[in-house]
Write a protein that holds these residues in place. Structure first.
Motif, short mmCIF file in Angstrom:
data_model
loop_
_atom_site.label_atom_id
_atom_site.label_comp_id
_atom_site.label_asym_id
_atom_site.label_seq_id
_atom_site.Cartn_x
_atom_site.Cartn_y
_atom_site.Cartn_z
N TYR A 46 -43.93 -16.28 140.78
CA TYR A 46 -44.21 -14.85 140.92
C TYR A 46 -44.26 -14.19 139.55
N ARG A 47 -45.21 -13.28 139.41
CA ARG A 47 -45.39 -12.48 138.19
C ARG A 47 -45.50 -11.02 138.63
N SER A 50 -47.13 -8.53 135.92
CA SER A 50 -48.15 -9.06 135.01
C SER A 50 -49.19 -8.01 134.60
N ALA A 51 -49.40 -7.01 135.43
CA ALA A 51 -50.40 -5.97 135.12
C ALA A 51 -49.82 -4.84 134.27
N PRO A 53 -47.94 -4.47 130.83
CA PRO A 53 -47.49 -5.20 129.64
C PRO A 53 -46.05 -4.92 129.21
N SER A 56 -43.79 -6.63 131.84
CA SER A 56 -43.92 -8.09 131.88
C SER A 56 -43.25 -8.75 130.68
N PRO A 60 -40.10 -11.51 132.85
CA PRO A 60 -41.07 -12.60 132.92
C PRO A 60 -41.22 -13.17 134.34
N SER A 61 -42.16 -14.08 134.49
CA SER A 61 -42.40 -14.71 135.79
C SER A 61 -41.23 -15.60 136.18
#
Length: 138
Positions: A46-47, A50-51, A53, A56, A60-61
């Protein structure tokens, strides 16, 4: 988002589902609840941010099993009840909760360091390893 311990060690057994209460803050804004660990099958990468910045970079994932919304409920802003599906092997399961500002891991917030910065065994709280999954009979 801060997850706090309760005065018991969370334990479940291979092949048996379990229900736990998690205590913390900001649970009314939950977007998702995940379970992470080798004891679970059906995990995915899972991220969640991620959209975005800036988020994220901080969040992190991770690999986890995403609970359906019917498998958890918030009971006020500071209590979360989760239903853990039957684990497939012995080990540990971490609980990850996500809201619009980020995510928190249960094991991340259970160790309290003294002012000296030295960790001792007495400062480890019961949830320090996550939910313990044991093999054998209950």
């Amino acid at each position: 988002m801060i997850l706090l311990k309760k005065p018991y060690t969370p334990v479940t057994y291979v092949g048996l589902s379990a229900t736990f209460n998690v205590y913390g803050k900001s649970f009314m804004q939950l977007q998702a609840v995940y379970l992470s660990g080798r004891s679970l099958s059906g995990t995915t990468l899972y991220r969640p941010f991620s959209a975005i910045p800036k988020l994220s970079a901080v969040y992190p994932s991770f690999t986890a099993y995403k609970l359906l919304s019917s498998n958890y409920s918030t009971n006020f802003d500071n209590t979360l009840t989760i239903n853990v599906p039957p684990p497939v092997s012995a080990g540990y399961i971490d609980v990850i909760v996500q809201n619009p500002a980020g995510y928190g891991k249960l094991t991340q917030y259970v160790v309290k360091y003294p002012y000296s910065g030295v960790q001792t065994q007495l400062e480890l709280r019961p949830w320090s390893s996550g939910v313990s999954v044991l093999s054998g009979n209950k």
